[in-house]
Motif scaffolding. Structure first.
Motif, PDB file in Angstrom:
ATOM      1  N   UNK A   9      43.551 -27.773  31.251  1.00 51.03           N
ATOM      2  CA  UNK A   9      42.254 -27.433  30.665  1.00 51.03           C
ATOM      3  C   UNK A   9      42.234 -25.978  30.200  1.00 51.03           C
ATOM      4  N   UNK A  10      42.838 -25.082  30.969  1.00 48.02           N
ATOM      5  CA  UNK A  10      42.927 -23.676  30.555  1.00 48.02           C
ATOM      6  C   UNK A  10      43.749 -23.558  29.275  1.00 48.02           C
ATOM      7  N   UNK A  11      44.850 -24.310  29.209  1.00 44.09           N
ATOM      8  CA  UNK A  11      45.676 -24.300  27.998  1.00 44.09           C
ATOM      9  C   UNK A  11      44.885 -24.818  26.796  1.00 44.09           C
ATOM     10  N   UNK A  61      34.714 -27.465  31.421  1.00 40.87           N
ATOM     11  CA  UNK A  61      35.596 -28.316  32.213  1.00 40.87           C
ATOM     12  C   UNK A  61      36.374 -27.476  33.232  1.00 40.87           C
ATOM     13  N   UNK A  62      36.862 -26.304  32.808  1.00 41.18           N
ATOM     14  CA  UNK A  62      37.591 -25.419  33.709  1.00 41.18           C
ATOM     15  C   UNK A  62      36.705 -24.993  34.875  1.00 41.18           C
ATOM     16  N   UNK A  63      35.478 -24.591  34.585  1.00 38.92           N
ATOM     17  CA  UNK A  63      34.573 -24.132  35.637  1.00 38.92           C
ATOM     18  C   UNK A  63      34.226 -25.251  36.616  1.00 38.92           C
ATOM     19  N   UNK A  64      33.989 -26.444  36.094  1.00 41.54           N
ATOM     20  CA  UNK A  64      33.665 -27.582  36.967  1.00 41.54           C
ATOM     21  C   UNK A  64      34.832 -27.907  37.890  1.00 41.54           C
ATOM     22  N   UNK A  65      36.042 -27.911  37.362  1.00 35.37           N
ATOM     23  CA  UNK A  65      37.227 -28.183  38.184  1.00 35.37           C
ATOM     24  C   UNK A  65      37.372 -27.120  39.266  1.00 35.37           C
ATOM     25  N   UNK A  66      37.133 -25.857  38.913  1.00 38.32           N
ATOM     26  CA  UNK A  66      37.294 -24.763  39.877  1.00 38.32           C
ATOM     27  C   UNK A  66      36.308 -24.878  41.027  1.00 38.32           C
ATOM     28  N   UNK A  67      35.017 -24.991  40.713  1.00 38.33           N
ATOM     29  CA  UNK A  67      34.049 -24.941  41.815  1.00 38.33           C
ATOM     30  C   UNK A  67      33.986 -26.250  42.601  1.00 38.33           C
ATOM     31  N   UNK A  68      34.412 -27.351  41.991  1.00 34.03           N
ATOM     32  CA  UNK A  68      34.400 -28.620  42.712  1.00 34.03           C
ATOM     33  C   UNK A  68      35.692 -28.847  43.474  1.00 34.03           C
ATOM     34  N   UNK A  69      36.813 -28.634  42.820  1.00 33.48           N
ATOM     35  CA  UNK A  69      38.091 -28.926  43.455  1.00 33.48           C
ATOM     36  C   UNK A  69      38.616 -27.816  44.332  1.00 33.48           C
ATOM     37  N   UNK A 123      41.642 -24.717  26.370  1.00 31.25           N
ATOM     38  CA  UNK A 123      40.655 -23.712  25.963  1.00 31.25           C
ATOM     39  C   UNK A 123      41.325 -22.529  25.281  1.00 31.25           C
ATOM     40  N   UNK A 124      42.501 -22.133  25.779  1.00 30.87           N
ATOM     41  CA  UNK A 124      43.224 -21.029  25.153  1.00 30.87           C
ATOM     42  C   UNK A 124      43.567 -21.352  23.703  1.00 30.87           C
ATOM     43  N   UNK A 125      43.882 -22.612  23.420  1.00 31.85           N
ATOM     44  CA  UNK A 125      44.258 -23.010  22.059  1.00 31.85           C
ATOM     45  C   UNK A 125      43.046 -23.283  21.182  1.00 31.85           C
ATOM     46  N   UNK A 126      42.102 -24.075  21.691  1.00 34.45           N
ATOM     47  CA  UNK A 126      40.937 -24.439  20.884  1.00 34.45           C
ATOM     48  C   UNK A 126      39.962 -23.272  20.745  1.00 34.45           C
ATOM     49  N   UNK A 127      39.519 -22.755  21.893  1.00 35.83           N
ATOM     50  CA  UNK A 127      38.636 -21.599  21.844  1.00 35.83           C
ATOM     51  C   UNK A 127      39.337 -20.376  21.295  1.00 35.83           C
ATOM     52  N   UNK A 128      40.631 -20.238  21.617  1.00 36.34           N
ATOM     53  CA  UNK A 128      41.385 -19.091  21.142  1.00 36.34           C
ATOM     54  C   UNK A 128      41.449 -19.018  19.631  1.00 36.34           C
ATOM     55  N   UNK A 129      41.564 -20.149  18.974  1.00 38.38           N
ATOM     56  CA  UNK A 129      41.575 -20.171  17.506  1.00 38.38           C
ATOM     57  C   UNK A 129      40.271 -19.618  16.953  1.00 38.38           C
ATOM     58  N   UNK A 130      39.158 -19.975  17.574  1.00 35.65           N
ATOM     59  CA  UNK A 130      37.860 -19.456  17.140  1.00 35.65           C
ATOM     60  C   UNK A 130      37.748 -17.955  17.374  1.00 35.65           C
ATOM     61  N   UNK A 131      38.210 -17.500  18.536  1.00 34.25           N
ATOM     62  CA  UNK A 131      38.178 -16.061  18.811  1.00 34.25           C
ATOM     63  C   UNK A 131      39.020 -15.300  17.785  1.00 34.25           C
TER      64      UNK A 131
END
Length: 346
Positions: free
Chosen positions: A12-14, A63-71, A16-24
């Motif tokens: 999920x981090x990967x 998705x990253x945040x949900x996985x972190x605080x739940x798992x 976001x790094x690719x999808x969100x990173x393109x926007x940044x």
């Protein structure tokens, strides 16, 4: 189950790094496009290229945040306690960036468009830097359970370098995608414009990576050892190959495959980082097993994650595919010609 969820987190981090990173990265080139007249056409292209997918790209962060605080609630608490300031700055940048992008296009007054455009562009620089700084602080072992918030956790050599690498990597992704979008939308003079910027951004990534070798060796030794051996080293080599392949494709003006190879280069680096930290979530103090939540929570998380992949995954793939094919929003001749709009002189 804990190991499975940990790898889902890395993926999920990967993503976001690719999808969100393109926007940044697109936002960075918006910032560097120049004044109102000089930068009008690149900014119009950036607006139209981003518009169909920029909100969907933030799904990965949620998705990253949900996985972190739940798992991994122990990890979540440790990271957000020690790193609340850079994370708050990143979150502020994320909100201001979205507001600036959403408001500048319908605004007719030039002065207001400049303000919203500056919000969007500067935040596109701030957010990836602070997110990268947080990852650098984690990789260098400065975050442990019970660590109190301080500048030491994120204002250090590894964190600053990782933040700068995040900016350079997003600039690389953004330029490669805009290079293809310029041709797709018929803005042919912008093809070489973004082609040159993709090559410059890749050069910046290489320089920062070389600077990072001694810094990582001295300041994040556990991760360094993981990146220079085993699966970590293999993925780093593959990432370098994909990066070089992207440069070759861009030089040859190959518009399709360059996107895939650029995304692969960034995703492989994130995967290498995941392998380098094994079995730790917080090197070298908190393992995956120690950070994992209750067994029944992990079981439900696996089930919900599977449902999300089945239901949401195909929709996102279709969205990205339609956007790549140019089926979601056309760039008109007036847009590519930077036609004047009411209020340009206000």
């Amino acid at each position: 189950m804990a190991d499975f969820i940990a790898w889902v987190l890395v993926i999920a981090i990967a993503a976001y790094a690719c999808a969100g990173g393109t926007d940044y990265g697109a936002g960075l080139w918006d910032l560097l496009a120049g004044g109102a007249e000089r930068g009008k056409r690149p900014r119009r292209l950036i607006d139209h290229a981003m518009a169909p997918v920029w909100e969907a790209n933030n799904v990965w962060l949620i998705f990253v945040l949900v996985i972190m605080w739940t798992g991994f609630p122990t990890m979540f608490q440790a990271v957000f306690s020690a790193m609340w300031l850079p994370l708050a700055l990143a979150a502020a940048g994320l909100v201001l960036r979205g507001a600036g992008f959403a408001l500048r296009k319908p605004t007719r007054r030039l002065a207001q468009r400049r303000i919203y455009g500056a919000m969007f562009a500067v935040s596109s620089l701030v957010t990836p830097f602070f997110l990268g700084a947080v990852l650098g602080g984690i990789a260098s072992g400065r975050v442990k359970v019970g660590t109190t918030a301080s500048a030491h956790a994120w204002a250090n050599g590894t964190s600053v370098l990782t933040g700068l690498l995040a900016i350079a990597a997003t600039a690389f992704l953004g330029a490669v995608f805009l290079f293809s979008d310029a041709r797709r939308f018929g803005a042919h003079d912008l093809v070489d414009y973004f082609r040159l910027r993709a090559l410059i951004a890749f050069g910046a990534v290489v320089v920062l990576a070389l600077i990072g070798l001694p810094v990582t060796h001295d300041d994040a030794r556990y991760v360094w050892d993981g990146l220079t051996g085993g699966w970590g080293l293999l993925l780093i080599i593959l990432a370098a190959v994909c990066g070089l392949a992207t440069v070759l494709l861009v030089l040859r003006r190959s518009y399709g495959w360059s996107r895939y190879t650029s995304v692969a280069s960034v995703a492989l680096v994130v995967g290498a980082w995941g392998f380098a930290q094994r079995p730790y979530l917080l090197p070298t103090s908190l393992t995956v097993a120690e950070a994992a939540g209750a067994a029944h929570t992990l079981r439900w998380l696996v089930i919900v994650t599977g449902i999300a992949i089945v239901l949401v995954g195909p929709a996102l793939v279709l969205l990205y595919r339609l956007d790549t094919l140019g089926e979601l929003e056309e760039l008109t001749a007036a847009d590519t010609g930077a036609a004047r709009t009411p209020g340009d002189n206000l």
